[in-house]
Scaffold this motif. Structure first.
Motif, PDB file in Angstrom:
ATOM      1  N   LEU A  36      48.450  51.414  35.099  1.00 54.97           N
ATOM      2  CA  LEU A  36      48.285  52.079  36.110  1.00 54.97           C
ATOM      3  C   LEU A  36      47.542  53.370  35.640  1.00 54.97           C
ATOM      4  N   GLY A  37      48.168  53.811  34.288  1.00 53.97           N
ATOM      5  CA  GLY A  37      47.827  55.079  33.614  1.00 53.97           C
ATOM      6  C   GLY A  37      46.007  54.637  33.219  1.00 53.97           C
ATOM      7  N   GLY A  38      46.124  53.695  32.457  1.00 53.83           N
ATOM      8  CA  GLY A  38      44.724  53.278  32.008  1.00 53.83           C
ATOM      9  C   GLY A  38      43.788  52.798  33.006  1.00 53.83           C
ATOM     10  N   LEU A  39      44.241  52.341  34.367  1.00 52.18           N
ATOM     11  CA  LEU A  39      42.928  52.276  35.262  1.00 52.18           C
ATOM     12  C   LEU A  39      42.584  53.536  35.965  1.00 52.18           C
ATOM     13  N   MET A  40      43.451  54.365  36.230  1.00 54.46           N
ATOM     14  CA  MET A  40      43.466  55.809  36.648  1.00 54.46           C
ATOM     15  C   MET A  40      42.289  56.523  35.724  1.00 54.46           C
ATOM     16  N   LEU A  41      42.599  56.431  34.314  1.00 58.19           N
ATOM     17  CA  LEU A  41      41.489  56.996  33.609  1.00 58.19           C
ATOM     18  C   LEU A  41      40.218  56.311  33.541  1.00 58.19           C
ATOM     19  N   LEU A  42      40.311  54.937  33.320  1.00 59.81           N
ATOM     20  CA  LEU A  42      39.036  54.254  33.566  1.00 59.81           C
ATOM     21  C   LEU A  42      38.100  54.528  34.794  1.00 59.81           C
ATOM     22  N   LEU A  43      38.747  54.658  35.980  1.00 55.16           N
ATOM     23  CA  LEU A  43      38.155  54.649  37.194  1.00 55.16           C
ATOM     24  C   LEU A  43      37.615  56.236  37.289  1.00 55.16           C
ATOM     25  N   ALA A  44      38.216  57.200  36.714  1.00 55.91           N
ATOM     26  CA  ALA A  44      37.715  58.582  36.695  1.00 55.91           C
ATOM     27  C   ALA A  44      36.490  58.788  35.730  1.00 55.91           C
ATOM     28  N   LEU A  45      36.648  57.927  34.438  1.00 55.72           N
ATOM     29  CA  LEU A  45      35.432  58.004  33.586  1.00 55.72           C
ATOM     30  C   LEU A  45      34.273  57.315  34.360  1.00 55.72           C
ATOM     31  N   ARG A  46      34.415  56.434  34.949  1.00 55.72           N
ATOM     32  CA  ARG A  46      33.450  55.502  35.525  1.00 55.72           C
ATOM     33  C   ARG A  46      32.508  56.204  36.390  1.00 55.72           C
ATOM     34  N   LEU A  47      33.411  57.246  37.124  1.00 51.70           N
ATOM     35  CA  LEU A  47      32.587  58.244  38.051  1.00 51.70           C
ATOM     36  C   LEU A  47      31.581  58.810  37.415  1.00 51.70           C
ATOM     37  N   ALA A  48      31.625  59.263  36.250  1.00 49.49           N
ATOM     38  CA  ALA A  48      30.543  59.889  35.528  1.00 49.49           C
ATOM     39  C   ALA A  48      29.594  59.097  34.717  1.00 49.49           C
ATOM     40  N   LEU A 128      42.156  44.967  38.948  1.00 48.48           N
ATOM     41  CA  LEU A 128      41.987  45.399  37.619  1.00 48.48           C
ATOM     42  C   LEU A 128      40.646  44.532  36.948  1.00 48.48           C
ATOM     43  N   ALA A 129      40.555  43.349  37.234  1.00 50.31           N
ATOM     44  CA  ALA A 129      39.352  42.569  37.055  1.00 50.31           C
ATOM     45  C   ALA A 129      38.001  43.541  37.468  1.00 50.31           C
ATOM     46  N   ARG A 130      38.012  43.836  38.456  1.00 42.19           N
ATOM     47  CA  ARG A 130      36.900  44.402  39.158  1.00 42.19           C
ATOM     48  C   ARG A 130      36.538  45.575  38.356  1.00 42.19           C
ATOM     49  N   ALA A 131      37.554  46.545  38.300  1.00 40.60           N
ATOM     50  CA  ALA A 131      37.444  47.629  37.518  1.00 40.60           C
ATOM     51  C   ALA A 131      36.952  47.794  36.059  1.00 40.60           C
ATOM     52  N   THR A 132      37.131  46.559  35.333  1.00 40.90           N
ATOM     53  CA  THR A 132      36.890  46.177  34.058  1.00 40.90           C
ATOM     54  C   THR A 132      35.819  45.629  33.820  1.00 40.90           C
ATOM     55  N   GLY A 133      35.024  45.483  34.980  1.00 43.64           N
ATOM     56  CA  GLY A 133      33.478  44.761  34.771  1.00 43.64           C
ATOM     57  C   GLY A 133      33.518  43.401  34.767  1.00 43.64           C
ATOM     58  N   THR A 134      34.494  42.812  35.342  1.00 41.65           N
ATOM     59  CA  THR A 134      34.384  41.444  35.280  1.00 41.65           C
ATOM     60  C   THR A 134      33.380  40.510  36.012  1.00 41.65           C
ATOM     61  N   VAL A 135      32.655  39.618  35.715  1.00 47.19           N
ATOM     62  CA  VAL A 135      31.648  38.995  36.433  1.00 47.19           C
ATOM     63  C   VAL A 135      32.346  37.840  37.218  1.00 47.19           C
ATOM     64  N   PHE A 136      32.361  37.977  38.385  1.00 46.35           N
ATOM     65  CA  PHE A 136      32.792  36.815  39.297  1.00 46.35           C
ATOM     66  C   PHE A 136      31.643  35.687  39.517  1.00 46.35           C
ATOM     67  N   ILE A 137      31.840  34.515  39.740  1.00 42.64           N
ATOM     68  CA  ILE A 137      31.053  33.574  39.950  1.00 42.64           C
ATOM     69  C   ILE A 137      31.660  32.232  40.739  1.00 42.64           C
ATOM     70  N   THR A 138      30.723  31.661  41.717  1.00 48.22           N
ATOM     71  CA  THR A 138      31.177  30.585  42.429  1.00 48.22           C
ATOM     72  C   THR A 138      30.501  29.345  42.323  1.00 48.22           C
ATOM     73  N   ARG A 139      31.084  28.223  42.613  1.00 49.40           N
ATOM     74  CA  ARG A 139      30.460  26.738  42.332  1.00 49.40           C
ATOM     75  C   ARG A 139      29.370  26.440  43.395  1.00 49.40           C
ATOM     76  N   ASP A 140      29.106  27.331  44.382  1.00 46.66           N
ATOM     77  CA  ASP A 140      28.125  27.185  45.561  1.00 46.66           C
ATOM     78  C   ASP A 140      26.843  27.271  44.745  1.00 46.66           C
ATOM     79  N   ARG A 141      26.046  26.169  45.173  1.00 47.62           N
ATOM     80  CA  ARG A 141      24.698  25.975  44.878  1.00 47.62           C
ATOM     81  C   ARG A 141      23.935  27.133  45.336  1.00 47.62           C
ATOM     82  N   LYS A 142      24.175  27.610  46.536  1.00 44.45           N
ATOM     83  CA  LYS A 142      23.547  28.383  47.249  1.00 44.45           C
ATOM     84  C   LYS A 142      23.497  29.774  46.581  1.00 44.45           C
ATOM     85  N   HIS A 143      24.307  30.082  45.727  1.00 47.16           N
ATOM     86  CA  HIS A 143      24.295  31.419  44.973  1.00 47.16           C
ATOM     87  C   HIS A 143      24.135  31.396  43.500  1.00 47.16           C
TER      88      HIS A 143
END
Length: 277
Positions: A36-48, A128-143
């Protein structure tokens, strides 16, 4: 998880002693404060960071590294690095044993995971995954085109993307055949001549006296009980991360050839008894 893998033998039943529950409270509480502490610090820095650097993230990945390094220390899991970590532009591929891979692979290298889209909706982990920049993928060929564009923009921005070509987690006692689908992203005209892929072998050793597959997380195993079992272990084991020679994408004729070369390197980095298919 998708394409769930199951071994021949089921895991040992989870049993937690009174000492184990004390360790769960102590380690779990410390881990929660850390995350939680790391996430709060990360989100605060990401704003800048975001308005100044856009896709580039010169500050926040250091927080992820420090949190993962400290997390392994809280668990009590010894963490050793072998080989040279790639400084070239490109991606990392590794075998996949457990959710602990997030800590083991992030602790010493600035990377961004590639994960299935369902993870984004998981309680806690998805946030947590979204905050740290994870790339999300789907197997749908449309995407497919949209996902290819995301891959290219992230790689051209200098991000080291990490994915697990096995497509599922295992008991850690073997390396499954690599799926070549995601390797196609490296063969576009803008990327092929400039990218490298570094194979990485992640080797877990169980606590003394426990099942050799202790850290493995596979099939229908639930995250909560597995994490409690890991937190409750009085003695912990270790994880070794072996970085192999980077492979230049343009040296390979197609995605299948590159995937096969990466699989060979990762399997060779495992102990002899774990190099079987």
């Amino acid at each position: 998880m998708s394409d769930l893998w199951h071994p021949e033998n089921e895991p040992e039943p989870i049993k937690i002693t009174w000492l184990g529950w004390i360790l769960v409270l102590l380690r779990g509480g410390a881990l929660l404060v850390l995350l939680l502490g790391g996430l709060m610090l990360l989100l605060a820095l990401r704003l800048a960071e975001r308005p100044i650097y856009g896709l580039h993230r010169p500050w926040t990945p250091w927080i992820t590294q420090m949190v993962c390094r400290a997390g392994l220390a809280i668990f009590g899991i010894r963490h050793r690095i072998h080989g040279e970590r790639m400084n070239l532009r490109g991606a990392i591929v590794a075998n996949h044993t457990t959710w602990l891979d997030i800590f083991a692979l992030n602790a010493r290298k600035r990377i961004y995971f590639v994960s299935k889209s369902e993870v984004a909706g998981w309680p806690g982990i998805g946030w947590l995954a979204r905050a740290t920049g994870t790339v999300f993928i789907t197997r749908d060929r449309k995407h497919a085109k949209q996902q290819q564009d995301v891959f290219e923009s992230r790689l051209l921005a200098g991000h080291k993307l990490l994915f697990f070509p096995e497509g599922t987690s295992t008991d850690g006692m073997r390396v499954l055949p690599f799926k070549s689908t995601l390797f196609q992203a490296f063969f576009t005209e803008d990327l092929r001549d400039h990218l490298y892929v570094q194979p990485v072998s992640v080797v877990y050793r169980a606590p003394k006296g426990r099942d050799a597959r202790f850290y493995g997380w596979w099939g229908d195993m639930e995250f909560g009980p597995h994490m409690l079992q890991t937190l409750a272990a009085p003695r912990q084991g270790s994880v070794d991360v072996h970085y192999h020679r980077p492979l230049k994408v343009s040296d390979f004729s197609d995605r299948k050839a590159l995937a096969a070369a990466c699989e060979t390197a990762v399997r060779a980095g495992m102990p002899p008894e774990r190099q079987i298919l």
